[in-house]
Design a protein around this motif. Sequence first.
Motif, short mmCIF file in Angstrom:
data_model
loop_
_atom_site.label_atom_id
_atom_site.label_comp_id
_atom_site.label_asym_id
_atom_site.label_seq_id
_atom_site.Cartn_x
_atom_site.Cartn_y
_atom_site.Cartn_z
N GLY A 189 8.44 0.66 -12.97
CA GLY A 189 7.16 1.19 -13.14
C GLY A 189 6.03 0.14 -13.05
N ALA A 190 6.49 -1.08 -12.49
CA ALA A 190 5.54 -2.06 -12.31
C ALA A 190 4.84 -1.91 -11.03
CB ALA A 190 6.07 -3.65 -12.35
N ILE A 191 5.30 -1.19 -10.00
CA ILE A 191 4.84 -0.86 -8.71
C ILE A 191 4.51 0.65 -8.58
CG2 ILE A 191 6.03 -2.77 -7.78
CD1 ILE A 191 8.11 -0.80 -6.51
N ASP A 192 4.53 1.21 -9.50
CA ASP A 192 4.06 2.75 -9.43
C ASP A 192 2.54 3.02 -8.97
OD1 ASP A 192 6.26 3.85 -10.05
OD2 ASP A 192 6.19 4.18 -12.26
N GLN A 193 2.06 2.14 -9.46
CA GLN A 193 0.17 2.18 -9.08
C GLN A 193 -0.12 1.40 -8.01
OE1 GLN A 193 -1.66 4.24 -10.64
NE2 GLN A 193 -0.04 5.05 -11.69
N LEU A 194 0.92 0.91 -7.29
CA LEU A 194 0.57 0.00 -6.07
C LEU A 194 -0.21 0.48 -5.10
CD1 LEU A 194 1.33 -3.31 -5.48
CD2 LEU A 194 3.21 -2.14 -4.09
N GLY A 195 0.04 1.64 -4.71
CA GLY A 195 -0.72 2.34 -3.65
C GLY A 195 -1.84 2.75 -4.08
N HIS A 196 -2.32 2.82 -5.33
CA HIS A 196 -3.81 3.32 -5.61
C HIS A 196 -4.91 2.52 -5.77
CE1 HIS A 196 -1.17 7.14 -6.23
NE2 HIS A 196 -0.26 6.45 -6.64
N SER A 197 -4.70 1.15 -5.61
CA SER A 197 -5.74 0.17 -5.92
C SER A 197 -7.06 0.45 -5.31
CB SER A 197 -5.10 -1.15 -5.76
OG SER A 197 -4.33 -1.70 -6.81
N LEU A 198 -6.97 0.62 -3.88
CA LEU A 198 -8.07 0.93 -3.02
C LEU A 198 -8.86 2.29 -3.51
CD1 LEU A 198 -9.92 0.16 -0.61
CD2 LEU A 198 -8.20 1.26 0.83
N GLU A 264 13.42 -6.32 -3.94
CA GLU A 264 13.12 -6.26 -5.43
C GLU A 264 11.90 -7.34 -5.89
OE1 GLU A 264 14.29 -3.70 -7.09
OE2 GLU A 264 15.80 -4.77 -8.32
N SER A 265 11.62 -8.10 -4.88
CA SER A 265 10.56 -9.02 -5.15
C SER A 265 9.29 -8.43 -5.70
CB SER A 265 10.19 -9.99 -3.76
OG SER A 265 11.32 -10.92 -3.69
N PRO A 266 8.60 -7.49 -4.84
CA PRO A 266 7.49 -6.67 -5.37
C PRO A 266 7.48 -6.42 -6.98
CG PRO A 266 7.70 -6.20 -3.07
CD PRO A 266 9.22 -6.98 -3.66
N PRO A 267 8.55 -5.56 -7.15
CA PRO A 267 8.62 -5.25 -8.83
C PRO A 267 8.71 -6.32 -9.64
CG PRO A 267 10.42 -4.29 -7.60
CD PRO A 267 9.67 -4.82 -6.60
N TYR A 268 9.30 -7.09 -9.34
CA TYR A 268 9.55 -8.45 -10.31
C TYR A 268 8.42 -9.10 -10.47
CZ TYR A 268 14.78 -8.41 -10.92
OH TYR A 268 15.94 -8.14 -11.17
N PHE A 269 7.70 -9.21 -9.38
CA PHE A 269 6.25 -9.90 -9.45
C PHE A 269 5.28 -9.14 -9.81
CE2 PHE A 269 2.43 -11.17 -7.94
CZ PHE A 269 2.19 -12.67 -7.96
N GLU A 274 0.98 -7.58 -13.40
CA GLU A 274 0.37 -6.52 -14.12
C GLU A 274 -0.01 -7.03 -15.66
OE1 GLU A 274 -0.80 -3.50 -13.28
OE2 GLU A 274 -0.21 -3.02 -11.38
N THR A 275 1.18 -7.67 -16.16
CA THR A 275 1.00 -8.12 -17.52
C THR A 275 -0.50 -9.15 -17.60
OG1 THR A 275 3.34 -7.98 -17.68
CG2 THR A 275 1.89 -9.57 -19.58
N VAL A 324 -5.45 -5.07 -10.05
CA VAL A 324 -4.59 -5.95 -9.40
C VAL A 324 -3.89 -5.32 -8.30
CG1 VAL A 324 -2.99 -5.60 -11.25
CG2 VAL A 324 -2.79 -8.03 -9.81
N TYR A 325 -3.90 -6.02 -7.12
CA TYR A 325 -2.82 -5.36 -6.18
C TYR A 325 -1.98 -6.47 -5.87
CZ TYR A 325 -1.38 -3.56 -1.57
OH TYR A 325 -0.69 -3.12 -0.63
N VAL A 326 -0.70 -6.50 -6.28
CA VAL A 326 0.34 -7.65 -6.06
C VAL A 326 -0.26 -8.76 -6.55
CG1 VAL A 326 2.10 -8.65 -4.79
CG2 VAL A 326 1.27 -6.24 -3.95
N ASP A 327 -0.82 -9.78 -5.68
CA ASP A 327 -1.06 -11.04 -6.18
C ASP A 327 -2.71 -11.19 -6.01
OD1 ASP A 327 -1.23 -11.04 -3.39
OD2 ASP A 327 -0.21 -12.94 -3.01
N ASP A 328 -3.53 -10.13 -5.86
CA ASP A 328 -4.93 -10.19 -5.67
C ASP A 328 -5.36 -9.74 -6.91
OD1 ASP A 328 -4.92 -11.52 -3.15
OD2 ASP A 328 -5.13 -9.57 -2.06
N PHE A 329 -6.15 -10.47 -7.85
CA PHE A 329 -7.04 -10.00 -9.03
C PHE A 329 -8.55 -9.59 -8.56
CE2 PHE A 329 -3.35 -11.51 -10.93
CZ PHE A 329 -2.94 -11.31 -11.97
#
Length: 427
Positions: A189-198, A264-269, A274-275, A324-329
């Motif tokens: 679930g941590a990356i469910d919204q990853l492609g929607h930031s823009l 697995e690095s993106p969902p762990y990070f 996201e927290t 937040v997009y991965v490491d960009d707030f």
Amino acid sequence: MRPRNSIAGKLLRRENKRKRINKQLQQQQKSYWTSYKGEFELPEELEEADVWLNQMCPQRLALRHPAAAKLLQYATGGCPCKTGKDWSKEEIWEAVERGPHVSALDPKAIEQLKGEIADKVKEGQCKVVLWDDIKHDPPKQMKVSPLAMIPHKSRGFRAILDLSFKLRLKKGGMLPSVNEGTTLEAPAGAIDQLGHSLSRIIHAFAEAEEDAKIFLAKFDIKDGFWRLSCETGEEWNFCYVLPQEEGEPTRLVVPTSLQMGWVESPPYFCAASETARDVATQYLETKVGSLQGHKFEKYTMENEAVKNLPVQGDDEGLRYFLDVYVDDFIPMAIATSQEQLRHVSNAVMQGIHDVFPACEIDENDPISLKKLKKLEGEWALVKDVLGFTFDGDKKTMILEEPKREFLLAILHKWLRGAERKGGGHTI
């Protein structure tokens, strides 16, 4: 465990994507902007962990987040890294003999990597071992993948471990890649919204009133994935041959941190980042001016458009949106005073440090000082975000200049080719 490369797994992912899109279409449209109320009061702080492995550990307000227990597990015990069956000694030997990607053998890449590895060793995020010392009795979980050095706009090269590489064995057949053998255990679930930031940022711009001025800033997490550790012993899954000058003994780099290139690095990070975003939004709802000034605050308030705002004002009128997009707030604010923008900056940076603890050495802080000095964290009406230049006054967006110039060069090349062939200007 989630299915991976099987046909059933692909069909399931396609069906899940269809369901997610349908669910989003059925949801009632809501504003991405939050109108500030300032009603949140900070609770009593909970007991924090005394020791953690790397440079991610929830503290203060983050300890009350629903993901706190999981993040504490990663911080104190490392992230699970199950990558399939162990390789035989012969397979490991062949992988070492194959060595790094050709891109990593560039002398400039070798020199840059040498400095980066020295820094990582100093930080305890990797170790370097001589191949001759372990080759006759390699660690059980050892796997070796080729390292590539990809040209990068700001630092020469970016090191990426090709964990999708399949080695063709001398006796025939292919050795499955680390990614292919990985059991997916990170929070999906941590990356469910990853492609929607823009998309969210664009919608927020479209919602704003014509006369509203949208201020934007950006805070980058330095060395993102490297701040989370593997479980002890599982770091041997991510070995690679260190590119060196000819004649040097073969050395292997053994990263103890998560690697860019691992599935697995993106969902762990993102579970951590996201927290941090959620915690920052709680700090945002504290009373304006109540948060302690952040050590990097000075890098956020120097833009001329910010100085044109009243220094202070009442607490009303502030609206904000934080993505937040991965490491960009990426905070955005429609503010009526400098004090309000200062409050948003402090809230976002405090939220980041509640998950990625601050470092006394500013250059090693999780909030990239290098990017702050390039004015990325400065509030401005015009800001480069996710590959586009956004204008918060005109409510426009355009490709960042380097990308525009690159595409225009390609188009001009096509036009010249068409003219030589007598095909006119039609593309």
